[in-house]
Motif scaffolding. Structure first.
Motif, PDB file in Angstrom:
ATOM      1  N   ALA A   1       3.126 -23.744 -42.930  1.00 44.29           N
ATOM      2  CA  ALA A   1       2.156 -24.354 -43.844  1.00 44.29           C
ATOM      3  C   ALA A   1       2.255 -25.874 -43.807  1.00 44.29           C
ATOM      4  CB  ALA A   1       2.390 -23.842 -45.264  1.00 44.29           C
ATOM      5  N   ASN A   2       1.184 -26.517 -44.295  1.00 47.62           N
ATOM      6  CA  ASN A   2       1.140 -27.980 -44.478  1.00 47.62           C
ATOM      7  C   ASN A   2       1.475 -28.779 -43.225  1.00 47.62           C
ATOM      8  OD1 ASN A   2       0.559 -27.590 -47.283  1.00 47.62           O
ATOM      9  ND2 ASN A   2       2.749 -27.235 -47.622  1.00 47.62           N
ATOM     10  N   PRO A   3       0.641 -28.818 -42.226  1.00 54.51           N
ATOM     11  CA  PRO A   3      -0.655 -28.149 -42.101  1.00 54.51           C
ATOM     12  C   PRO A   3      -0.493 -26.683 -41.697  1.00 54.51           C
ATOM     13  CG  PRO A   3      -0.215 -29.453 -40.151  1.00 54.51           C
ATOM     14  CD  PRO A   3       0.904 -29.743 -41.103  1.00 54.51           C
ATOM     15  N   ASN A   4      -1.527 -25.909 -41.950  1.00 51.45           N
ATOM     16  CA  ASN A   4      -1.452 -24.476 -41.693  1.00 51.45           C
ATOM     17  C   ASN A   4      -1.562 -24.186 -40.197  1.00 51.45           C
ATOM     18  OD1 ASN A   4      -1.375 -24.249 -44.432  1.00 51.45           O
ATOM     19  ND2 ASN A   4      -3.486 -23.533 -44.661  1.00 51.45           N
ATOM     20  N   ARG A   5      -0.561 -23.459 -39.692  1.00 52.97           N
ATOM     21  CA  ARG A   5      -0.505 -23.129 -38.274  1.00 52.97           C
ATOM     22  C   ARG A   5       0.016 -21.724 -38.057  1.00 52.97           C
ATOM     23  NH1 ARG A   5       3.879 -27.095 -38.092  1.00 52.97           N
ATOM     24  NH2 ARG A   5       3.491 -26.803 -40.308  1.00 52.97           N
ATOM     25  N   VAL A   6      -0.385 -21.134 -36.947  1.00 51.56           N
ATOM     26  CA  VAL A   6       0.216 -19.898 -36.455  1.00 51.56           C
ATOM     27  C   VAL A   6       0.897 -20.258 -35.142  1.00 51.56           C
ATOM     28  CG1 VAL A   6      -0.170 -17.544 -35.662  1.00 51.56           C
ATOM     29  CG2 VAL A   6      -1.538 -18.466 -37.549  1.00 51.56           C
ATOM     30  N   VAL A   7       2.178 -19.939 -35.029  1.00 48.00           N
ATOM     31  CA  VAL A   7       2.960 -20.298 -33.854  1.00 48.00           C
ATOM     32  C   VAL A   7       3.310 -19.033 -33.082  1.00 48.00           C
ATOM     33  CG1 VAL A   7       5.052 -21.436 -33.003  1.00 48.00           C
ATOM     34  CG2 VAL A   7       3.916 -22.293 -35.069  1.00 48.00           C
ATOM     35  N   ILE A   8       3.050 -19.050 -31.788  1.00 44.62           N
ATOM     36  CA  ILE A   8       3.330 -17.902 -30.912  1.00 44.62           C
ATOM     37  C   ILE A   8       4.309 -18.349 -29.836  1.00 44.62           C
ATOM     38  CG2 ILE A   8       2.329 -16.100 -29.471  1.00 44.62           C
ATOM     39  CD1 ILE A   8      -0.440 -16.994 -30.686  1.00 44.62           C
ATOM     40  N   ASP A   9       5.510 -17.823 -29.857  1.00 46.21           N
ATOM     41  CA  ASP A   9       6.491 -18.076 -28.802  1.00 46.21           C
ATOM     42  C   ASP A   9       6.483 -16.888 -27.855  1.00 46.21           C
ATOM     43  OD1 ASP A   9       7.262 -20.513 -29.753  1.00 46.21           O
ATOM     44  OD2 ASP A   9       9.005 -19.782 -30.849  1.00 46.21           O
ATOM     45  N   ILE A  10       6.344 -17.173 -26.564  1.00 45.64           N
ATOM     46  CA  ILE A  10       6.271 -16.109 -25.565  1.00 45.64           C
ATOM     47  C   ILE A  10       7.233 -16.418 -24.414  1.00 45.64           C
ATOM     48  CG2 ILE A  10       3.883 -15.520 -26.114  1.00 45.64           C
ATOM     49  CD1 ILE A  10       2.993 -17.112 -23.675  1.00 45.64           C
ATOM     50  N   THR A  11       7.452 -15.413 -23.586  1.00 48.53           N
ATOM     51  CA  THR A  11       8.196 -15.620 -22.345  1.00 48.53           C
ATOM     52  C   THR A  11       7.611 -16.817 -21.607  1.00 48.53           C
ATOM     53  OG1 THR A  11       8.501 -13.219 -22.204  1.00 48.53           O
ATOM     54  CG2 THR A  11       8.897 -14.501 -20.191  1.00 48.53           C
ATOM     55  N   GLU A  12       8.453 -17.624 -20.967  1.00 47.92           N
ATOM     56  CA  GLU A  12       7.944 -18.787 -20.231  1.00 47.92           C
ATOM     57  C   GLU A  12       6.902 -18.357 -19.208  1.00 47.92           C
ATOM     58  OE1 GLU A  12       9.462 -22.315 -17.189  1.00 47.92           O
ATOM     59  OE2 GLU A  12      10.916 -21.359 -18.532  1.00 47.92           O
ATOM     60  N   VAL A  13       5.755 -19.019 -19.248  1.00 48.17           N
ATOM     61  CA  VAL A  13       4.645 -18.676 -18.359  1.00 48.17           C
ATOM     62  C   VAL A  13       4.121 -19.929 -17.672  1.00 48.17           C
ATOM     63  CG1 VAL A  13       3.920 -16.716 -19.791  1.00 48.17           C
ATOM     64  CG2 VAL A  13       2.920 -18.985 -20.195  1.00 48.17           C
ATOM     65  N   THR A  14       3.287 -19.726 -16.670  1.00 46.24           N
ATOM     66  CA  THR A  14       2.488 -20.820 -16.115  1.00 46.24           C
ATOM     67  C   THR A  14       1.058 -20.600 -16.585  1.00 46.24           C
ATOM     68  OG1 THR A  14       2.042 -19.587 -14.074  1.00 46.24           O
ATOM     69  CG2 THR A  14       3.963 -21.051 -14.092  1.00 46.24           C
ATOM     70  N   TRP A  15       0.252 -21.659 -16.513  1.00 51.26           N
ATOM     71  CA  TRP A  15      -1.117 -21.603 -17.030  1.00 51.26           C
ATOM     72  C   TRP A  15      -2.084 -21.900 -15.887  1.00 51.26           C
ATOM     73  CZ3 TRP A  15      -0.856 -20.340 -22.215  1.00 51.26           C
ATOM     74  CH2 TRP A  15       0.379 -20.572 -22.830  1.00 51.26           C
ATOM     75  N   LYS A  16      -3.006 -20.997 -15.632  1.00 52.84           N
ATOM     76  CA  LYS A  16      -3.964 -21.193 -14.541  1.00 52.84           C
ATOM     77  C   LYS A  16      -4.810 -22.435 -14.790  1.00 52.84           C
ATOM     78  CE  LYS A  16      -7.451 -18.796 -11.783  1.00 52.84           C
ATOM     79  NZ  LYS A  16      -8.204 -17.533 -11.585  1.00 52.84           N
ATOM     80  N   ASN A  17      -5.262 -22.605 -16.025  1.00 55.05           N
ATOM     81  CA  ASN A  17      -6.021 -23.793 -16.407  1.00 55.05           C
ATOM     82  C   ASN A  17      -5.191 -24.582 -17.406  1.00 55.05           C
ATOM     83  OD1 ASN A  17      -8.388 -23.043 -14.904  1.00 55.05           O
ATOM     84  ND2 ASN A  17      -8.780 -21.499 -16.464  1.00 55.05           N
TER      85      ASN A  17
END
Length: 410
Positions: free
Chosen positions: A68-84
């Motif tokens: 909260a403050n500011p409101n966020r949703v955090v997603i931790d995932i296995t280390e990945v690469t990003w196509k874009n």
């Protein structure tokens, strides 16, 4: 003789087959341990639900929490690469925007800025099948403000302030044969910084400043007069206090934080140099400080940790001397920048920037230009522009240290 030759050939062929087998195994093994790749990010919106989806070529582990403050949703995932790998984009539905990147080795992080209090109604993986990739799915539903704040509460780590550390001998800097400069490329990892103009989709700030910092480092080091340490040399996020701690622990002679600005008007362009002040020199400087000082927070971390270095230095008279030296370097840098790039009106400005606080090292924040201006955005990724900026920093540093030597020699 023929029999021996045939036997030798068979032996060689067997060896080659065995070697090929080993190579095949190695290739397969390498492929097996390759990091998963996110091929696409999709957001869907129904009447009362927003769905966030990652298309991935492998299965992953994940952990989700809210802040909260500011409101966020955090997603931790296995280390990945990003196509874009743009670092983030605007969202839809309950998601205003999102950003992503490497949080730490082994873990990638996605941060969703939400415009309403929400809860995670569902989060699950869908196995790859019928030509479709693995999919990570997250469903958000609106809840009351109280419910969101309750879900976002986490135990606060309390730190007891220790006594100020015993200062290192004051002559360590003077014993060095080269001046030590710490370059700090801003943002990084899951904090892309400014994403630039929507009309010109170039590189995010984290990429621009990292590229520029590498070039500036080359220009400084090839003079033979400077040793350069970077707070990050890859696409990873570094907390504010870790950036300042590097310069403090190394007893650096100069700290330069490198950024690229944004503005509501796409016409605004040019470089700016900022030094620390409790009061901003103008509204734009104040707005910059608000944006930059939130960097640790929007990245999914809290700023409640107050490091001992800051506690000790802020009560020391060295703070005033450091601010004076910072302004002195800024006054040398601005005229040199004017020779190679366009600069803003009143290019030396002041702001209450956290990344410049708590340092017993002369420190400036250099805004290379504006990513919201298409001309600046294109130029800042050009090697020649970066080299020219690096050369201007070299000249400014030469003049700054020469003046300091002359002052101490008097």
């Amino acid at each position: 003789m023929a029999r021996k030759f045939k036997s030798s050939c068979i032996g060689i062929i067997c060896a080659l087959v065995a070697l090929a087998g080993c190579l095949s195994v190695d290739v397969i093994a390498t492929h097996a341990v390759a990091a998963p790749q996110v091929a696409d990010i999709r957001i869907g919106q129904s009447k009362n639900k927003t769905r966030f989806v990652l298309d991935i070529n492998q299965n992953i582990k994940y952990n989700v929490f809210t802040l909260a403050n500011p409101n966020r949703v955090v997603i931790d995932i296995t280390e990945v690469t990003w196509k874009n790998n743009t670092g983030g984009a605007k969202g839809r539905g309950f998601i205003d925007q999102y950003r992503y990147g490497l949080f730490k080795p082994g873990t990638s992080r996605i941060v969703l800025d939400v415009n309403k209090p929400v809860n995670v109604a569902n989060s699950f993986m869908i196995k790859a099948r019928k030509g479709k990739p693995y999919r990570f799915v997250l469903d958000l539903k609106e809840v009351s403000k109280k419910a969101f704040q309750e879900a976002s509460k986490r135990p606060v780590k309390r730190r007891v302030a220790s006594a100020p550390k015993k200062p290192q001998p004051a002559d360590i800097r003077s014993l060095r044969t080269k001046k030590l400069i710490v370059l700090d490329p801003g943002h990084g990892g899951h904090d892309p910084g400014n994403l630039g103009s929507t009309k010109y989709r170039g590189f995010p700030e984290k990429t621009v400043v990292l590229s520029a910092a590498h070039t500036i480092k080359e220009e400084l080091e090839k003079t033979g007069r400077y040793q350069v340490v970077m707070t990050r040399d890859t696409d990873v996020y570094v907390k504010f206090h870790n950036r300042t701690r590097i310069a403090h622990n190394l007893q650096a002679d100069l700290f330069i934080s490198v950024h690229a600005d944004s503005f509501k008007s796409a016409k605004v362009r040019g470089a700016t140099v900022y030094t620390l002040s409790e009061r901003a020199s103008d509204r734009e400087a104040a707005a910059l400080a608000r944006r930059e000082n939130k960097s640790d927070i929007i990245a999914g971390m809290d700023l409640e940790e107050e490091i001992d270095i800051v506690q000790s230095i802020l009560i020391d008279l060295v703070k005033r001397e450091t601010m004076n030296l910072s302004s002195s370097f800024a006054n040398e840098l601005v005229p040199q920048l004017k020779k190679v790039v366009l600069v803003r009106t009143n290019p030396h400005r002041t702001a209450n920037l956290i990344v410049l606080k708590g340092l017993d090292v002369p420190s400036v924040l250099l805004e290379l230009g504006y990513l919201t201006n298409s001309q600046d955005a294109k130029m800042l990724m050009q090697k020649e522009t970066q080299r020219n900026i690096g050369r201007s920093i070299v000249k400014a540093a030469d003049r700054f240290f020469a003046r300091q030597y002359a002052t101490y020699a008097e």
